[in-house]
Enzyme design. Structure first.
Site, PDB file in Angstrom:
ATOM      1  N   ASP A   1     106.110  15.131 -38.273  1.00  0.00           N
ATOM      2  CA  ASP A   1     105.652  16.367 -37.626  1.00  0.00           C
ATOM      3  C   ASP A   1     105.774  16.275 -36.099  1.00  0.00           C
ATOM      4  O   ASP A   1     106.172  17.232 -35.440  1.00  0.00           O
ATOM      5  CB  ASP A   1     104.195  16.672 -37.996  1.00  0.00           C
ATOM      6  CG  ASP A   1     104.063  17.196 -39.413  1.00  0.00           C
ATOM      7  OD1 ASP A   1     105.020  17.806 -39.916  1.00  0.00           O
ATOM      8  OD2 ASP A   1     102.989  16.991 -40.026  1.00  0.00           O
TER       9      ASP A   1
ATOM     10  N   LYS B   1      98.445  15.036 -47.738  1.00  0.00           N
ATOM     11  CA  LYS B   1      99.041  14.362 -46.573  1.00  0.00           C
ATOM     12  C   LYS B   1      98.263  13.117 -46.128  1.00  0.00           C
ATOM     13  O   LYS B   1      98.850  12.165 -45.636  1.00  0.00           O
ATOM     14  CB  LYS B   1      99.177  15.344 -45.392  1.00  0.00           C
ATOM     15  CG  LYS B   1     100.265  16.380 -45.622  1.00  0.00           C
ATOM     16  CD  LYS B   1     100.359  17.374 -44.475  1.00  0.00           C
ATOM     17  CE  LYS B   1     101.299  16.890 -43.404  1.00  0.00           C
ATOM     18  NZ  LYS B   1     101.702  17.973 -42.465  1.00  0.00           N
TER      19      LYS B   1
END
Ligand code: ATR
Length: 277
Positions: free
Chosen positions: A107, A70
């Site tokens: 997110d 990520k």
């Protein structure tokens, strides 16, 4: 959307076996009758660059990235969204038609959309929020709360230095307190969020006395295995509205699905049920 090629997407991680994303996107593809595929791909850090260079040639529109890629994927991306840059990590990559690799982080949007759907009267603006934890998930949650104009965030983490580093990054609205002091700062919160892994199946429970918590505080956990953590149960016993973490996972997937498959999917009870079995 007129389809000339079968659209493909997937998730890249290592390990990737336990990712729920294939089930989630697969459910939407079937539900909306889209002739595409979403594939889990176990890829090492060494191979990440070459894989991302090859996938668009094979018909991939984009991919999700998960642990351990990520953060490192930002070094490979050509275009980085503001929110991915702010969080320092990406979870949603799109292969643009001009050949550029676009990296985004959804997110935070997943976190906020979940709260807005499950608790429509909730507003981050109302008063202080407390965030437990200072890892990658906390960065996305803090960025999203600031974007929603929260007046103040009390941040606490077992390793205080990590919380101090987030304050240095995110600025004056963050107040850091010691992990052992959290229970005495619970009054008048609009929002209390657990972003640590405590409470997850196989880990220790989150031991925080909620005696000082107001019943007006919205309490949410990013842990979703189990769906109902002891932390959420304790908060419910105090009369608080609680929101579990599964919805964040579902909502963070919406922008990627829409970009890759051309349809904005719904997050509803049927989807939740499909992910729980
Ligand atoms: P993620 O990217 O998913 O947030 P992470 O960066 O490993 O994962 O962060 C995990 C969070 O859970 C951290 O805030 C971590 O606290 P530390 O920074 O002190 O490690 C927290 N955490 C994990 N185990 C914990 C424990 N036993 N007690 C308190 N906090 C814990």
């Amino acid at each position: 959307m007129s389809i000339t090629k079968i659209p493909l997407a997937g998730v890249i991680g290592q390990p990737v076996l336990h990712s729920k994303s294939p089930r989630l996107h697969g459910y939407w593809l079937r539900r909306y009758g889209i002739p595409g595929h979403y594939i889990p791909m176990d890829v090492s850090s060494n191979d990440l660059g070459i894989v991302l260079g090859t996938l668009p040639k094979m018909g991939f529109r984009g991919v999700n990235v998960t642990i351990p890629h990520k953060e490192t994927v930002l070094e490979i991306a050509d275009v980085i969204s503001d929110r991915a840059a702010l969080v320092g990590a990406a979870n949603t990559l799109t292969f643009q038609s001009d050949g550029k690799l676009h990296a985004d982080n959804t997110d935070g949007v997943g976190f906020i959309s979940n709260l807005k759907q499950e608790a429509p009267d909730w507003s981050a603006k109302d008063s202080t929020a407390m965030v437990l934890g200072a890892g990658g998930a906390a960065r996305a949650v803090i960025a999203a709360l600031l974007d929603e104009r929260v007046p103040e965030i009390i941040l606490t983490n077992r390793t205080r230095a990590r919380a101090d580093a987030l304050k240095a990054h995110f600025g004056a609205k963050i107040t850091v307190i010691d992990w052992t002091q959290a229970a005495s700062h619970l009054e008048n919160l609009s929002t209390l969020v657990n972003t640590t892994s405590l409470g997850m199946t196989g880990k220790e429970p989150l031991k925080l006395s909620l005696d000082g918590l107001s019943s007006k505080t919205l309490v949410t956990d990013i842990v979703y295995t189990p769906l109902r953590t002891k932390f959420l149960d304790d908060a419910k016993e105090k009369g608080c509205q609680t929101v579990d973490g599964l919805g964040m996972l579902l909502h963070q997937a919406v922008p990627g699905f829409e970009r890759w498959f051309g349809y904005e999917p719904d997050v509803d009870k049927d989807l939740r049920q499909a992910l729980l079995v």
